[in-house]
Design a protein around this motif. Structure first.
Motif, PDB file in Angstrom:
ATOM      1  N   PHE A  91       0.820  -1.209   0.000  1.00 63.08           N
ATOM      2  CA  PHE A  91       0.000   0.000   0.000  1.00 63.08           C
ATOM      3  C   PHE A  91       0.860   1.269   0.000  1.00 63.08           C
ATOM      4  N   ILE A  92       2.129   1.131   0.332  1.00 62.90           N
ATOM      5  CA  ILE A  92       3.066   2.265   0.268  1.00 62.90           C
ATOM      6  C   ILE A  92       3.760   2.331  -1.096  1.00 62.90           C
ATOM      7  N   VAL A  93       4.262   1.180  -1.554  1.00 64.70           N
ATOM      8  CA  VAL A  93       5.040   1.144  -2.795  1.00 64.70           C
ATOM      9  C   VAL A  93       4.160   1.400  -4.023  1.00 64.70           C
ATOM     10  N   GLY A  94       2.939   0.829  -4.049  1.00 67.99           N
ATOM     11  CA  GLY A  94       2.051   0.976  -5.203  1.00 67.99           C
ATOM     12  C   GLY A  94       1.780   2.431  -5.565  1.00 67.99           C
ATOM     13  N   PRO A  95       1.221   3.220  -4.636  1.00 66.33           N
ATOM     14  CA  PRO A  95       0.966   4.625  -4.981  1.00 66.33           C
ATOM     15  C   PRO A  95       2.226   5.414  -5.256  1.00 66.33           C
ATOM     16  N   PRO A 185      -2.247   6.158   5.792  1.00 62.98           N
ATOM     17  CA  PRO A 185      -2.833   5.107   6.625  1.00 62.98           C
ATOM     18  C   PRO A 185      -2.093   3.781   6.519  1.00 62.98           C
ATOM     19  N   ALA A 186      -1.396   3.550   5.402  1.00 67.20           N
ATOM     20  CA  ALA A 186      -0.620   2.313   5.259  1.00 67.20           C
ATOM     21  C   ALA A 186       0.508   2.256   6.277  1.00 67.20           C
ATOM     22  N   VAL A 187       1.136   3.388   6.524  1.00 67.00           N
ATOM     23  CA  VAL A 187       2.180   3.445   7.548  1.00 67.00           C
ATOM     24  C   VAL A 187       1.594   3.150   8.930  1.00 67.00           C
TER      25      VAL A 187
END
Length: 438
Positions: A91-95, A185-187
């Protein structure tokens, strides 16, 4: 016991956050799709950019499908905690990769597709872990608890949709700002999940070996009926949800993402009543009833030409699709408990695979229809914004939604057949029990 209950409750809310993030990301992708199409894909090929953005969006479902298929059988071996942390990383790398696509020159389409696959990995890892964990932790109330958990899917869609409108309409911010917000929010999920211990799945608790769990779906032919059904269920719910911004924004006089927000609000409320409804009508009875408003609502969306008609159509569609996905998961978990996380994962894989194929097809139908209405490629290329363009896009939206409205009609007959077969197997049962394996 109190400590165990408290931990169960904490794990439930961690699962809620993970699913909320996956939904938020889906809503952001849908909300930013039009802006991304205009900024990144229209300059490349305006005549076929609808199919291109459909393919890009569909690749998040491909990532979803792949990670579900790979992770589901290995959930207890890897550990649900590690899987949730992997989801947070995706969810962090994708965006982050989507943000880099705008400056990647000729590689923009490739990078967008890779980014969406990785983003989809996070969604698949989420579904692969949280559904079996909640089914195991709340084995006495699966349908109700899984529906309550999945009520937070539309909650994430609502927040993402409203922020899309706020960023694009009110604040006039670039689409990159909205995509970047998904990382926050992923963090938080990564930090929270790292501090807690997750339970093992139901099949492991029952002592089912890895080999038996893997073999269970292949020993039960009826399982594959549900696998096929899930393919159609996802096409009725998630595909239109991902398509509304691209198709409706220019035809009903309001942002298509607001239609998705409205639908999601209805789903959030209704899913909290699923347990009582499934107890009263059985899970198959509930699913059978859902197909009628789903089909009618999708057809009405194809005819919508104003905010009022769009909202009326969306209301009918929402009442149809709100229970479908989580009730299907609960139905399979109840009928085939020895399949464990693998069985639930296969079902999610079927749903994800459906959207991977359906979204590009919707885009292709949309593109063919707009070119047909305009009178060909050259005629469409010469169109300017105005009533004629509005007419062309309205026709394209009508054709794409009518194509998908057929699917709930097919589901009506399939659910009806399953309900009758199971009812016959129960003999003189009063029809209110949950169901037995085919």
């Amino acid at each position: 016991m109190d400590r165990q209950y408290d931990n169960r409750r904490t794990i439930y809310w961690i699962c809620v956050l993970a699913l909320f993030i996956a939904a938020f990301a889906n809503s952001v992708r849908a909300g930013a799709a039009g802006a991304m199409k205009a900024a990144l894909l229209d300059p490349i090929d305006a005549q076929h950019s609808g199919e291109m953005i459909g393919t890009v969006l569909g690749n998040s479902f491909l990532g979803f499908a792949i990670s579900l298929l790979v992770i589901s059988p290995l959930l207890d071996r890897i550990g649900a905690k590690r899987i949730v942390l992997f989801a947070a990383a995706c969810f962090i790398v994708g965006p982050a990769l989507v943000l880099l696509a705008g400056s990647s020159g000729s590689s923009v389409v490739l990078l967008l597709n890779v980014a969406m696959v990785i983003w989809g990995f996070g969604w698949g890892a989420t579904e692969a872990s949280i559904n079996p964990v909640i089914a195991s932790a709340y084995s006495e109330e699966k349908t109700g608890k899984l529906n309550a958990l999945h009520a937070w899917w539309p909650a994430g869609l609502i927040v993402g949709g409203l922020l899309s409108v706020l960023f694009f309409k009110s604040l006039n911010l670039p689409w990159q700002a909205l995509v970047g917000l998904c990382i926050v929010p992923a963090v938080a999920l990564a930090v929270w999940a790292s501090r807690h211990t997750f339970p093992v799945t139901e099949s492991t608790v029952a002592g089912v070996s890895f080999g038996d769990m893997m073999a269970e779906p292949f020993k039960r032919p009826g399982f594959w009926v549900f696998f096929f059904i899930m393919f159609l269920v996802a096409s009725s719910e998630l595909a239109p949800g991902a398509w509304v911004d691209v198709s409706l924004s220019n035809t009903v006089g309001m942002s298509g993402i607001l239609v998705l927000v409205y639908v999601s609000a209805i789903m959030f409320v209704m899913r909290h009543f699923a347990g009582a409804l499934a107890h009263r009508f059985s899970d198959m009875g509930l699913l059978l009833m859902c197909t009628v408003p789903a089909a009618i609502g999708l057809y009405m969306l194809s005819q919508a030409n104003s905010p009022v008609t769009a909202l009326v159509a969306a209301t009918v569609w929402a009442f149809g699709v709100c229970f479908m996905w989580p009730t299907m998961l609960a139905a399979v978990s109840r009928r085939y408990p020895r399949s464990g996380s693998w069985g639930i994962g296969l079902l999610g894989f079927a749903g994800a695979l459906a959207i991977y194929f359906v979204l590009p097809q919707l885009g292709a139908i949309y593109d063919r229809a707009k070119l047909e209405a305009a009178g060909g490629d050259a005629a469409f290329a010469s169109l300017q914004a105005g009533p004629e363009m509005q007419r062309v896009l309205a026709y394209a939206a009508e054709q794409s939604f009518q194509a998908i409205a057929v699917i709930p009609v097919i589901l009506f007959f399939i659910f009806g057949a399953v309900w009758l077969v199971e009812r016959r197997k129960r003999g003189n049962d009063d029809g209110t029990s949950i169901g037995t394996p085919l």
